[in-house]
Design a protein around this motif. Structure first.
Motif, PDB file in Angstrom:
ATOM      1  N   CYS A 193     -13.094  11.791  -3.935  1.00 35.51           N
ATOM      2  CA  CYS A 193     -12.051  10.895  -3.434  1.00 35.51           C
ATOM      3  C   CYS A 193     -12.684   9.835  -2.543  1.00 35.51           C
ATOM      4  O   CYS A 193     -13.584  10.140  -1.757  1.00 35.51           O
ATOM      5  CB  CYS A 193     -10.996  11.683  -2.667  1.00 35.51           C
ATOM      6  N   THR A 196      -8.431   6.927  -1.994  1.00 38.20           N
ATOM      7  CA  THR A 196      -7.339   6.432  -2.841  1.00 38.20           C
ATOM      8  C   THR A 196      -6.932   7.428  -3.924  1.00 38.20           C
ATOM      9  O   THR A 196      -6.023   7.154  -4.697  1.00 38.20           O
ATOM     10  CB  THR A 196      -7.760   5.125  -3.545  1.00 38.20           C
ATOM     11  N   CYS A 201      -4.436  11.331   0.545  1.00 37.62           N
ATOM     12  CA  CYS A 201      -4.670   9.893   0.694  1.00 37.62           C
ATOM     13  C   CYS A 201      -3.572   9.082   0.005  1.00 37.62           C
ATOM     14  O   CYS A 201      -3.102   8.077   0.543  1.00 37.62           O
ATOM     15  CB  CYS A 201      -6.044   9.525   0.129  1.00 37.62           C
ATOM     16  N   ARG A 202      -3.146   9.526  -1.170  1.00 44.05           N
ATOM     17  CA  ARG A 202      -2.097   8.791  -1.897  1.00 44.05           C
ATOM     18  C   ARG A 202      -0.741   8.922  -1.217  1.00 44.05           C
ATOM     19  O   ARG A 202       0.048   7.965  -1.194  1.00 44.05           O
ATOM     20  CB  ARG A 202      -2.012   9.296  -3.341  1.00 44.05           C
ATOM     21  N   ARG A 207       0.000   2.416  -0.573  1.00 47.10           N
ATOM     22  CA  ARG A 207      -0.313   1.024  -0.896  1.00 47.10           C
ATOM     23  C   ARG A 207      -1.806   0.722  -0.800  1.00 47.10           C
ATOM     24  O   ARG A 207      -2.233  -0.404  -1.050  1.00 47.10           O
ATOM     25  CB  ARG A 207       0.447   0.090   0.048  1.00 47.10           C
ATOM     26  N   ARG A 208      -2.573   1.717  -0.451  1.00 41.24           N
ATOM     27  CA  ARG A 208      -4.023   1.506  -0.311  1.00 41.24           C
ATOM     28  C   ARG A 208      -4.637   1.261  -1.679  1.00 41.24           C
ATOM     29  O   ARG A 208      -4.470   2.052  -2.601  1.00 41.24           O
ATOM     30  CB  ARG A 208      -4.661   2.707   0.367  1.00 41.24           C
ATOM     31  N   LYS A 209      -5.378   0.182  -1.816  1.00 42.30           N
ATOM     32  CA  LYS A 209      -6.006  -0.176  -3.086  1.00 42.30           C
ATOM     33  C   LYS A 209      -7.517  -0.086  -3.055  1.00 42.30           C
ATOM     34  O   LYS A 209      -8.160   0.175  -4.076  1.00 42.30           O
ATOM     35  CB  LYS A 209      -5.610  -1.610  -3.485  1.00 42.30           C
ATOM     36  N   SER A 210      -8.094  -0.300  -1.883  1.00 40.92           N
ATOM     37  CA  SER A 210      -9.544  -0.346  -1.782  1.00 40.92           C
ATOM     38  C   SER A 210     -10.102   0.966  -1.236  1.00 40.92           C
ATOM     39  O   SER A 210      -9.464   1.620  -0.403  1.00 40.92           O
ATOM     40  CB  SER A 210      -9.993  -1.492  -0.869  1.00 40.92           C
TER      41      SER A 210
END
Length: 216
Positions: A193, A196, A201-202, A207-210
């Motif tokens: 992981c 993301t 984490c999800r 909204r985390r993309k990086s």
């Protein structure tokens, strides 16, 4: 989620996932735990558990260990890495336990950290797992995950420990530090992981993309 909300969610979800937290290092008493934790530095718990049966067959108490040549200890623990330093530390701390502590592992952070090869993390593990004293040992898993979950800025291991102690009640520390380690190994590892991927984490950062770059 706010930081306090994340901390509460993490605590509740980890309790669901890991209601039982067996101590990863095989041992029978505070002394064998102390030696096992010392050996685990830069070595996996699984490897330590492969090595300690032979070591503890040789000597499983300070009195017997103090009589062993450092070279003999080193030969047995070589697969754990850093064997010259660790063997010298095991021999040295065994002698100090006899000389200053009547052959017993002290239930005191300062006394533990004064022993050869015993730093704050090792002392914290022994205090938590051998004596039930509230402590929050921070290993690489916890240091990394606390950053991914934005529970700390990760400036240092010491800062991570202080931040986590503020967020979680003291009566939860001993179990929680193991729960975070278990989750880190199972689902939020360095390779598995990047901040993301896993459920935690999800869920906390939808909204985390990086990827999250953590400080070692």
């Amino acid at each position: 989620m706010l930081k306090a909300e994340r901390a509460q969610w993490v605590m509740e979800r980890l309790e669901e996932l890991y209601p039982e937290t067996p101590i990863p290092l095989d041992h029978k008493d505070p002394y064998t735990l102390l030696v096992a934790v010392l050996l685990s530095a830069q070595c996996t718990d699984a490897r330590v558990n492969q090595i300690t049966p032979a070591l503890f067959e040789l000597a499983d108490n300070p009195q017997d260990m103090a009589l062993q040549p450092v070279e003999k200890i080193q030969q047995i623990i070589r697969p754990c890495g850093l064997s010259p330093r660790k063997a010298k530390a095991i021999s040295g701390l065994s002698k100090i336990l006899i000389e200053k502590h009547e052959g017993e592992v002290p239930r005191d952070f300062t006394a533990l950290e004064a022993l050869p090869g015993v730093g704050h993390k090792t002392a914290s593990v022994v205090m938590a797992q051998a004596f039930g004293v509230p402590a929050f040992p921070v290993d690489t898993h916890i240091h990394r995950l606390a950053q991914r979950w934005k529970l700390t800025d990760g400036k240092s291991v010491e800062k991570t420990e202080a931040d986590l102690k503020k967020l979680f009640p003291a009566e939860k520390w001993n179990k929680l530090h193991l729960q975070i380690i278990f989750y880190g190994r199972d689902a939020c590892s360095a390779r598995g992981c990047d901040g993301t991927v896993c459920e935690f984490c999800r869920t906390m950062f939808p909204r985390r993309k990086s990827p999250v770059v953590t400080k070692k």
